[in-house]
Design a protein around this motif. Structure first.
Motif, PDB file in Angstrom:
ATOM      1  N   VAL A 166      -2.740  14.702  14.072  1.00  9.63           N
ATOM      2  CA  VAL A 166      -2.012  13.659  13.364  1.00  9.63           C
ATOM      3  C   VAL A 166      -0.532  13.868  13.656  1.00  9.63           C
ATOM      4  N   TYR A 167       0.116  12.824  14.126  1.00  6.27           N
ATOM      5  CA  TYR A 167       1.537  12.896  14.466  1.00  6.27           C
ATOM      6  C   TYR A 167       2.358  12.247  13.361  1.00  6.27           C
ATOM      7  N   LEU A 168       3.380  12.974  12.916  1.00  9.34           N
ATOM      8  CA  LEU A 168       4.227  12.519  11.823  1.00  9.34           C
ATOM      9  C   LEU A 168       5.683  12.484  12.272  1.00  9.34           C
ATOM     10  N   CYS A 169       6.382  11.445  11.836  1.00  8.35           N
ATOM     11  CA  CYS A 169       7.820  11.441  12.059  1.00  8.35           C
ATOM     12  C   CYS A 169       8.522  11.816  10.762  1.00  8.35           C
ATOM     13  N   ALA A 170       9.738  12.316  10.904  1.00  5.37           N
ATOM     14  CA  ALA A 170      10.497  12.783   9.751  1.00  5.37           C
ATOM     15  C   ALA A 170      11.972  12.526   9.982  1.00  5.37           C
ATOM     16  N   LEU A 171      12.693  12.317   8.896  1.00  3.96           N
ATOM     17  CA  LEU A 171      14.132  12.109   8.945  1.00  3.96           C
ATOM     18  C   LEU A 171      14.834  13.133   8.075  1.00  3.96           C
ATOM     19  N   ARG A 172      16.035  13.518   8.553  1.00  2.77           N
ATOM     20  CA  ARG A 172      16.861  14.455   7.799  1.00  2.77           C
ATOM     21  C   ARG A 172      18.226  13.825   7.571  1.00  2.77           C
ATOM     22  N   SER A 173      18.660  13.799   6.321  1.00  2.00           N
ATOM     23  CA  SER A 173      19.990  13.295   6.001  1.00  2.00           C
ATOM     24  C   SER A 173      21.001  14.429   6.068  1.00  2.00           C
TER      25      SER A 173
END
Length: 127
Positions: free
Chosen positions: A93-100
């Motif tokens: 399962v491929y997940l994207c993520a964001l960092r502020s």
């Protein structure tokens, strides 16, 4: 908090290609660093690739270097992961993520650095 939706996963034969997309809500996509991770049952989340806020400094796990390409289009609030020469061991399962926050040119290979996550998209590489 920004919402993320991944798409583009599926079943592909070894040697094939897929392009994953990560669509983000809101208008501040360009203020986040982005990463792609993958996970299989019983294993920890594994780093795949990361890119800075502006789209520079792409960074890859050794296992995908030369086969995968991370990119982003801040005007479309969307990130991408182009996957070529896929192998059965890429199944996950491929997940994207964001960092502020953080420095504008930085990339982040640890899942602990990320604030927002999508639900993931399944990639299966099999003949």
């Amino acid at each position: 908090q920004v919402q993320l939706v991944e798409s583009g996963g599926g079943l592909v034969e070894p040697g094939g290609s897929l392009r994953l997309s990560c669509a983000a809500s809101g208008r501040t996509f360009g203020s986040y660093a982005m990463g792609w991770f993958r996970q299989t049952p019983g294993k920890e989340r594994e780093f795949v690739a990361a890119i800075s806020r502006s789209g520079g400094s792409p960074y890859y796990a050794d296992s995908v270097k030369g086969r995968f390409t991370i990119s982003r289009d801040n005007a479309k609030n969307t990130g991408y992961l182009q996957m070529n020469s896929l192998k059965p061991e890429d199944t996950a399962v491929y997940l994207c993520a964001l960092r502020s926050g953080g420095s504008g040119g930085s990339v982040y290979p640890s899942p602990l650095h990320y604030d927002s996550w999508g639900q993931g998209t399944q990639v299966t590489v099999s003949s």
